[in-house]
Design a protein around this motif. Structure first.
Motif, short mmCIF file in Angstrom:
data_model
loop_
_atom_site.label_atom_id
_atom_site.label_comp_id
_atom_site.label_asym_id
_atom_site.label_seq_id
_atom_site.Cartn_x
_atom_site.Cartn_y
_atom_site.Cartn_z
N SER A 205 -27.41 -14.36 22.39
CA SER A 205 -26.85 -13.14 22.96
C SER A 205 -27.44 -13.24 24.46
N ALA A 208 -25.25 -16.03 27.27
CA ALA A 208 -23.92 -15.73 27.44
C ALA A 208 -23.61 -16.49 28.74
N PRO A 215 -18.29 -15.74 24.79
CA PRO A 215 -18.83 -14.34 24.74
C PRO A 215 -18.26 -13.66 23.49
N ILE A 218 -20.18 -14.72 20.61
CA ILE A 218 -21.36 -14.21 20.55
C ILE A 218 -21.19 -12.81 19.93
N THR A 219 -20.24 -12.09 20.55
CA THR A 219 -20.06 -10.71 19.93
C THR A 219 -19.71 -10.57 18.36
#
Length: 291
Positions: A205, A208, A215, A218-219
């Protein structure tokens, strides 16, 4: 695939990856779809105790292990190396040559048997940039503006239209396609597992900006993003030669490994400008595809 700003600032992650056209469930191409690069288990380092630490290497389990990895990315900033990035059905390879302000990346997305297969060849030779696009598969003819894409030709890019574009631009102030320096800064735990081999976890996180990890992935990872397993290898000179980030399954994304390698430090050669008879000006449709 996110192979970082093909603007080496790439690939890999960078990549590597350009806002490529991909196929949705109905088989219709959609511009900008992405899937983070992955790698096989061949990137796993030797087991702990497989060899004595190299001279200057950190002792197993010590805080010096992170420092060794942070230091391992310094040579990358000199901008003279070759690299690869690989992912699920995606590969990228290239070179950066700061002495001539040039760089090159070749990206392959999918397989010739897929509904949509894409190959890109990007060349940057400051102040110019070119991209050659090749499409294949049954869905290739449905890519928006495909008739005007000058497939198979090197398309000269308007620098005013690609400035800041992670897909087509190249920032010689940030020459690492994968952003490994940012990745190593996100390390939360690391131990030495062998001669020049390390394993631990990364808070992606915080990474990024590296561009090696999509991304959206990652979310989707949520809290898992703060402790993602990785392995790394250093060459005898203490320079990063391989990093494998083991992304767990999250949301609609399957588990995958992102593999990044570096080689030929200080010995890369200048990128080659495309032959003039193979160059055309890029049409608006090309910029639309990668925005």
């Amino acid at each position: 695939m996110t192979v970082r700003r093909l603007s080496a600032g790439l690939v890999a992650a960078a990549l590597f990856t350009p806002g490529l056209a991909a196929c949705n469930a109905s088989g219709t191409p959609t511009a900008g779809s992405s899937a983070s690069p992955s790698v096989s288990t061949s990137g796993t380092p030797a087991a702990s105790g497989s060899g004595a630490p190299a001279s200057g290497s950190a002792a197993p389990g010590s805080g010096d292990a992170k420092q060794a990895l942070l230091a391992s990315t310094r040579e990358i900033s000199n901008g003279n190396f070759r690299f690869t990035m690989s992912g699920v059905g995606s590969t990228a390879e290239g070179r950066v040559h700061e002495p001539t302000q040039s760089a090159e990346m070749r990206v392959t997305i999918g397989k010739p048997t897929d509904d949509l297969f894409m190959k890109l060849d990007l060349v940057h030779y400051k102040p110019d940039s070119w991209v050659k696009v090749e499409l294949g598969g049954t869905a290739a003819s449905s890519v928006p503006g495909v008739q005007k894409l000058n497939l198979g030709k090197y398309q000269h890019l308007d620098q005013t239209r690609i400035k800041g574009n992670r897909n087509l631009g190249f920032d010689f102030d940030k020459v690492d396609p994968a952003g490994s320096e940012v990745l190593t800064q996100g390390i939360t735990e690391v131990r030495q597992t062998g001669d020049g081999a390390y394993a631990g976890t990364i808070d992606v996180s915080k990474a990024a900006e590296a561009g090696s990890v999509d991304p959206t992935v990652i979310t989707a990872l949520g809290a898992q993003a703060k402790s993602v397993p990785f392995t790394a290898k250093l060459d005898p000179q203490g320079r990063l030669s391989e990093m494998v980030i083991q992304i767990p399954a999250a949301g609609q994304s399957k588990s995958q490994d992102i593999r990044i390698t570096y080689s030929d430090y200080g010995n890369a050669t200048a990128a080659q400008k495309p032959p003039a008879d193979q160059v055309v000006e890029a049409p608006t449709e090309l910029y639309n595809l990668f925005n």
